[in-house]
Design a protein around this motif. Structure first.
Motif, PDB file in Angstrom:
ATOM      1  N   TYR A  11      57.554  18.715  50.857  1.00 50.33           N
ATOM      2  CA  TYR A  11      57.871  18.813  49.195  1.00 50.33           C
ATOM      3  C   TYR A  11      58.055  20.142  48.830  1.00 50.33           C
ATOM      4  CZ  TYR A  11      52.900  19.030  48.937  1.00 50.33           C
ATOM      5  OH  TYR A  11      51.354  19.646  49.008  1.00 50.33           O
ATOM      6  N   ASN A  53      42.607  19.619  57.192  1.00 54.18           N
ATOM      7  CA  ASN A  53      41.662  19.183  56.028  1.00 54.18           C
ATOM      8  C   ASN A  53      41.200  17.857  56.317  1.00 54.18           C
ATOM      9  OD1 ASN A  53      43.861  17.631  54.941  1.00 54.18           O
ATOM     10  ND2 ASN A  53      44.062  18.967  53.137  1.00 54.18           N
ATOM     11  N   TRP A  72      52.962  25.416  55.139  1.00 58.05           N
ATOM     12  CA  TRP A  72      53.713  26.007  54.356  1.00 58.05           C
ATOM     13  C   TRP A  72      54.960  26.478  55.184  1.00 58.05           C
ATOM     14  CZ3 TRP A  72      48.856  27.030  53.723  1.00 58.05           C
ATOM     15  CH2 TRP A  72      48.078  26.285  52.589  1.00 58.05           C
ATOM     16  N   LEU A 116      48.553  11.872  47.814  1.00 64.15           N
ATOM     17  CA  LEU A 116      49.134  12.984  47.537  1.00 64.15           C
ATOM     18  C   LEU A 116      50.183  12.519  46.558  1.00 64.15           C
ATOM     19  CD1 LEU A 116      49.722  15.857  48.023  1.00 64.15           C
ATOM     20  CD2 LEU A 116      51.308  15.206  49.840  1.00 64.15           C
ATOM     21  N   LYS A 150      39.506  22.276  44.175  1.00 68.11           N
ATOM     22  CA  LYS A 150      39.548  21.704  45.484  1.00 68.11           C
ATOM     23  C   LYS A 150      38.143  21.420  46.086  1.00 68.11           C
ATOM     24  CE  LYS A 150      41.398  23.472  50.008  1.00 68.11           C
ATOM     25  NZ  LYS A 150      42.208  24.698  50.418  1.00 68.11           N
ATOM     26  N   ASP A 209      50.581  25.703  44.880  1.00 67.89           N
ATOM     27  CA  ASP A 209      50.330  26.495  45.956  1.00 67.89           C
ATOM     28  C   ASP A 209      50.703  27.829  45.659  1.00 67.89           C
ATOM     29  OD1 ASP A 209      49.384  24.129  47.209  1.00 67.89           O
ATOM     30  OD2 ASP A 209      51.160  23.942  48.425  1.00 67.89           O
ATOM     31  N   HIS A 226      47.227  21.480  41.132  1.00 64.50           N
ATOM     32  CA  HIS A 226      47.327  22.819  41.298  1.00 64.50           C
ATOM     33  C   HIS A 226      48.920  23.018  41.837  1.00 64.50           C
ATOM     34  CE1 HIS A 226      46.685  21.295  45.405  1.00 64.50           C
ATOM     35  NE2 HIS A 226      47.366  22.123  45.909  1.00 64.50           N
ATOM     36  N   ARG A 228      39.977  10.656  54.905  1.00 63.96           N
ATOM     37  CA  ARG A 228      41.591  10.936  54.836  1.00 63.96           C
ATOM     38  C   ARG A 228      41.587  12.381  55.667  1.00 63.96           C
ATOM     39  NH1 ARG A 228      45.308  14.713  52.448  1.00 63.96           N
ATOM     40  NH2 ARG A 228      46.997  13.800  51.597  1.00 63.96           N
ATOM     41  N   PHE A 233      41.379  16.847  45.395  1.00 62.89           N
ATOM     42  CA  PHE A 233      41.977  18.167  45.120  1.00 62.89           C
ATOM     43  C   PHE A 233      42.789  18.004  43.853  1.00 62.89           C
ATOM     44  CE2 PHE A 233      44.175  21.846  47.743  1.00 62.89           C
ATOM     45  CZ  PHE A 233      43.734  22.600  46.567  1.00 62.89           C
ATOM     46  N   VAL A 238      45.449  15.477  45.455  1.00 64.57           N
ATOM     47  CA  VAL A 238      45.100  14.359  46.096  1.00 64.57           C
ATOM     48  C   VAL A 238      43.895  13.827  45.378  1.00 64.57           C
ATOM     49  CG1 VAL A 238      44.184  13.819  48.397  1.00 64.57           C
ATOM     50  CG2 VAL A 238      45.669  15.913  48.178  1.00 64.57           C
ATOM     51  N   THR A 269      52.464  17.975  54.368  1.00 65.27           N
ATOM     52  CA  THR A 269      51.134  17.393  54.821  1.00 65.27           C
ATOM     53  C   THR A 269      51.808  16.297  55.972  1.00 65.27           C
ATOM     54  OG1 THR A 269      50.248  17.353  52.379  1.00 65.27           O
ATOM     55  CG2 THR A 269      49.571  15.526  54.045  1.00 65.27           C
ATOM     56  N   TYR A 277      39.063  14.624  53.633  1.00 65.47           N
ATOM     57  CA  TYR A 277      38.399  14.484  52.576  1.00 65.47           C
ATOM     58  C   TYR A 277      37.444  13.159  52.744  1.00 65.47           C
ATOM     59  CZ  TYR A 277      42.410  16.914  50.446  1.00 65.47           C
ATOM     60  OH  TYR A 277      43.397  17.644  50.093  1.00 65.47           O
ATOM     61  N   PHE A 299      47.870  20.660  56.927  1.00 65.73           N
ATOM     62  CA  PHE A 299      48.923  20.794  55.839  1.00 65.73           C
ATOM     63  C   PHE A 299      49.378  22.418  55.990  1.00 65.73           C
ATOM     64  CE2 PHE A 299      45.715  23.580  53.382  1.00 65.73           C
ATOM     65  CZ  PHE A 299      44.494  23.613  54.050  1.00 65.73           C
ATOM     66  N   HIS A 310      50.768  19.419  42.545  1.00 62.63           N
ATOM     67  CA  HIS A 310      50.646  18.131  43.070  1.00 62.63           C
ATOM     68  C   HIS A 310      48.954  18.229  43.095  1.00 62.63           C
ATOM     69  CE1 HIS A 310      50.814  21.686  45.763  1.00 62.63           C
ATOM     70  NE2 HIS A 310      49.773  20.981  46.657  1.00 62.63           N
TER      71      HIS A 310
HETATM   72  O1  LIG Z   1      45.556  17.423  51.506  1.00 66.79           O
HETATM   73  C1  LIG Z   1      46.940  17.648  51.293  1.00 66.79           C
HETATM   74  O2  LIG Z   1      47.667  16.645  51.470  1.00 66.79           O
HETATM   75  C2  LIG Z   1      47.470  18.768  50.642  1.00 66.79           C
HETATM   76  C3  LIG Z   1      46.453  19.828  50.468  1.00 66.79           C
HETATM   77  C4  LIG Z   1      46.962  20.671  49.423  1.00 66.79           C
HETATM   78  O3  LIG Z   1      47.682  20.545  48.355  1.00 66.79           O
HETATM   79  C5  LIG Z   1      46.535  22.197  49.518  1.00 66.79           C
HETATM   80  O4  LIG Z   1      45.776  22.638  50.348  1.00 66.79           O
HETATM   81  O5  LIG Z   1      47.131  23.031  48.862  1.00 66.79           O
END
Ligand SMILES: O=C(O)CCC(=O)C(=O)O
Ligand SMILES: [Fe+2]
Length: 229
Positions: A155, A85, A177, A134, A41, A100, A98, A171, A95, A163, A120, A87, A175, A161
């Protein structure tokens, strides 16, 4: 199932979010990562317990919980407080692959959820950055997602997944859950398809058409059969 929801936030809301976020302090994204994801990450986040993240997060939860397509697709039981977040191309942010964490606990509220769906919500327009797709793997292959600002993707949290590196611009996203009342992704997908088909039949035949009424009964009975509340 991967579901895209257009226009969860209006463009005016997105602009307001961005004004507030761009004026905030950011920290290393690894502060909320598990051991494996911390290794891959590279991004920044708003402090998860900070006032800015909490206030903006509540606005996202209000928008989502009044969105019928979100409710139909997610059948949410608990939504984790949204995180934010970014980027940046000049920092080589990305990223890597990985999965979650299965369980997420929130220090402030004590909320603890099983992560059934990952979300996201895009807060930058796709033309304002290069890369930053993504990429979500499922049994049908890899899916690249890059949506207009204000749209979101849901998803299964079971998916691997990543990034991709951002190579121009920045970007920005939220994000988070959620735990669904229907844990099983296939069962939840069937409920969503049934719901969508019933809504189309209601348009054509009316809500009191006898077969529509029967199918509506089956919809509720499947939820009764599968839901954990
Ligand atoms: O930035 C994203 O779209 C996903 C971030 C992600 O996968 C995470 O933080 O676990
Ligand atoms: Fe993730």
């Amino acid at each position: 199932m991967l579901t895209c929801l257009p226009g969860v936030l209006s463009k005016d809301d997105v602009a307001d979010f961005r004004r507030i976020m761009d004026a905030s302090e950011w920290e290393d994204g690894r502060s909320t990562a598990g051991a494996q994801s911390a290794m891959v990450k590279r991004n920044e986040q708003l402090p998860p317990d900070g006032e800015v993240a909490r206030k903006l997060g509540n606005r996202i939860i209000s928008a989502l919980t009044s969105n019928p397509r979100f409710i139909a697709a997610a059948i949410p039981l608990q939504i984790f407080p949204p995180l934010f977040n970014r980027y940046a191309a000049d920092s080589g942010h990305h990223f890597g692959l990985h999965v979650d964490n299965a369980i997420r606990g929130d220090r402030l509220t004590g909320l603890r959820i099983r992560t059934d769906l990952s979300v996201t919500l895009f807060l930058a327009e796709p033309e304002d950055y290069d890369g930053g797709e993504l990429v979500i793997e499922d049994t049908y292959g890899s899916h690249e997602v890059k949506l207009p600002a204000g749209d979101c993707v849901l998803y299964p949290s079971t998916s691997l997944h990543l990034v991709t590196p951002v190579t121009r611009g920045t970007r920005v996203a939220s994000f988070f859950w959620l735990q669904s009342m229907i844990r099983d992704d296939q069962a939840r997908s069937m409920i969503f398809d049934l719901d969508t088909a019933i809504q189309a039949l209601v348009e054509r035949l009316g809500r009191d058409d006898p077969e529509t009424v029967k199918l509506t009964g089956i919809y509720h009975n499947l939820i009764r059969y599968w839901a954990e509340v």
